[in-house]
Design a protein around this motif. Sequence first.
Motif, PDB file in Angstrom:
ATOM      1  N   UNK A  83       0.816  -1.272   0.015  1.00 50.18           N
ATOM      2  CA  UNK A  83       0.005  -0.115   0.044  1.00 50.18           C
ATOM      3  C   UNK A  83       0.818   1.223   0.034  1.00 50.18           C
ATOM      4  N   UNK A  84       0.763   2.071  -0.860  1.00 51.97           N
ATOM      5  CA  UNK A  84       1.349   3.292  -0.860  1.00 51.97           C
ATOM      6  C   UNK A  84       0.823   4.278  -2.279  1.00 51.97           C
TER       7      UNK A  84
ATOM      8  N   UNK B 101       5.609   3.287  -5.012  1.00 48.52           N
ATOM      9  CA  UNK B 101       5.330   1.850  -5.186  1.00 48.52           C
ATOM     10  C   UNK B 101       6.260   1.578  -6.461  1.00 48.52           C
ATOM     11  N   UNK B 102       6.287   2.254  -7.569  1.00 48.97           N
ATOM     12  CA  UNK B 102       7.094   2.095  -8.566  1.00 48.97           C
ATOM     13  C   UNK B 102       8.407   2.153  -7.944  1.00 48.97           C
ATOM     14  N   UNK B 103       8.683   2.928  -7.395  1.00 48.49           N
ATOM     15  CA  UNK B 103      10.267   3.197  -6.763  1.00 48.49           C
ATOM     16  C   UNK B 103      10.607   2.301  -5.993  1.00 48.49           C
ATOM     17  N   UNK B 104       9.954   1.702  -5.191  1.00 47.53           N
ATOM     18  CA  UNK B 104      10.077   0.643  -4.342  1.00 47.53           C
ATOM     19  C   UNK B 104      10.569  -0.523  -5.201  1.00 47.53           C
TER      20      UNK B 104
ATOM     21  N   UNK C 230      14.654   3.898  -9.678  1.00 47.48           N
ATOM     22  CA  UNK C 230      14.579   4.926 -10.871  1.00 47.48           C
ATOM     23  C   UNK C 230      15.708   4.597 -11.838  1.00 47.48           C
ATOM     24  N   UNK C 231      14.865   4.809 -13.222  1.00 46.26           N
ATOM     25  CA  UNK C 231      15.876   4.245 -14.369  1.00 46.26           C
ATOM     26  C   UNK C 231      15.828   5.473 -15.449  1.00 46.26           C
TER      27      UNK C 231
ATOM     28  N   UNK D  17       7.653   3.172 -15.099  1.00 46.37           N
ATOM     29  CA  UNK D  17       7.002   1.876 -15.529  1.00 46.37           C
ATOM     30  C   UNK D  17       5.395   2.048 -15.214  1.00 46.37           C
ATOM     31  N   UNK D  18       4.408   1.244 -15.920  1.00 47.66           N
ATOM     32  CA  UNK D  18       3.156   1.536 -15.768  1.00 47.66           C
ATOM     33  C   UNK D  18       2.617   0.972 -14.493  1.00 47.66           C
ATOM     34  N   UNK D  19       1.515   1.525 -13.970  1.00 48.73           N
ATOM     35  CA  UNK D  19       0.864   0.810 -12.719  1.00 48.73           C
ATOM     36  C   UNK D  19       0.624  -0.781 -12.826  1.00 48.73           C
TER      37      UNK D  19
END
Lengths: 263, 321
Positions: free
Chosen positions: B214-215, B220-223, B227-228, B306-308
């Motif tokens: 949950x965030x 969540x993407x970063x977790x 980062x790219x 990145x997409x969800x």
Amino acid sequence: MRQFRALVRKEWADMLRNKLVFYVVIFVPLLMLAIPVAMLFVMRQVPPNEQDLAELGRMLQNPIFAGMNAVEAMQAIMASNMLVLFLMMPLMVPVTIAAYSIVGEKMTRSLEPLLATPITTTRLLLAKGFAAAAPGIAMTWICYALFLVAARFLSASERVFAVFVDPMWLVAMFVLAPLTTVLAVMVGVIVSSRVNDPRAAEQLGALVLIPLMALFIGAMAGFIMLNSTTFWISSGLVAVADIGLIYLGTALFQRETILTRWK
Amino acid sequence: MIRTEGLCKYFASNGKEVRAVDGLDLEVNRGEVFGFLGPNGAGKTTTVRMLACLIAPSAGRAWVDGLEVGQDNLAIQARVGILTEAPGLYERLSARANLELFAELYNVNDVKGQVEKYLRLLDLWDRRDTDAGTFSKGMKQKLAIARALLHEPSVLFLDEPTAALDPEAAKTVRDFIATLRGQGRTIFLCTHNLDEAERLCDRIGVFRQRLIAVDTPDALRRQLFGRQTVVHLAPPEGTADVEALVAAVRNLPFVQHVTTLRPENAAEDNYRLVISLDDPARRNPIIVQMLVGHGAQVRFVNELRHSLEDVYLSLLRSNTA
């Protein structure tokens, strides 16, 4: 009270929009009314003979027929036996409506939003029951009024007509009939909240008519003597049963089962 | 606004105990739009039903607007609005009659005013006296949303609000939900439409019987992916060999990982380096400088987002593993 009124209004509006149910509510009692009216007419046109009177047997011992001649007694007895029809009249359609009331909402998926509102189960069931019962009771009273109008013209005498406004009839019409309707409707609502198929609900709900059919046959056959005392006692028993059924209905109404198990 | 502690729901099925919801710990803040994501059968609807006091939890506790589920059910129901999976309208009644009924059931003071307000807000006023049964799916859904809002609930549960709607109707409904943001209402949105969740939700919870993560979508993407940066290069010429460039980038101390993506078809001739790193804003100029120094022609630089869907699938896969 506000929620109760709103639900009853909704049920009636829905009923009015369903032409089939609406016409059945109106015409089934009218058709049933035709039977005692026709009987009065025939009894007046075809006087009974000695054998007919002999067959009436112990029914003639009922004090309300005392002092009547053969035609009067025949008319009064036969029409009085039809009193049971008036007791059945408010049940026929309301039982079907009640039987469909919960399971029908489940089928159309309107039950979940309804149960999500802050309405208690008791209030919900009472509103559903009242909405199903009231039209049948009102129609029965209308039919009784029409019957009295017909009886006014078709009765062999004042004495016969007096039988139809005798306390026995009044208790039956204004006390026992509503109470029996409430009983039948509560049975219908309970059945509706326990089965997941409207057809099963209707068939099980209709079982409540069986005791009344037995009463009707018993009265016609002369095994059961109908009088105001019988009806007062019956009314008391039915009233107790009504209260019990309201509590039972509330206890048996499992919101969770209805929402999660029925498909 | 919504809080659960070890919330569980078990059902009996063929003599076995099925855990639909298993130990849900969750906190949703006042005024937040919270996306509750999960596959079919994950237990989303069961959770909503428990929070809306339609069914009782098997274990654990839950509070909605400060009231405990199971203790103050009628008070909770008066404060929440719910859009169920199916609109569940009374189809023989008009749109107005449907709403008036529910306004009465929710003890709304100004029944006519509220009904008119929401019929107008949802563009249904002109069809107010039309039977709900004749409405399109989109109109029915809008009417059901109006019904859920009539009593101005502080918490709104929306269970798959755009499922089974055509794209245009879905957009109308989605746009309306977007207008509800910022009104101080807490919105609990169950969906598996990830695009919808991305656009509408402040935070999301990915759920399959248990809460997996949950965030906010970005957190969540970063977790999950860090980062790219993607560097698009012209096809190498002469001394600038791609492998040499990759090796040079990899040698930079702040670079965590580098992947090379070669041109996928004849029409495209860009080579792409996907570089995982901690602080793109600070590190990208260094990378570009280094690549140019090695003879590479840098065409574009952008951050890989990145997409969800990637986030969601990755979380579900990791949960299954």
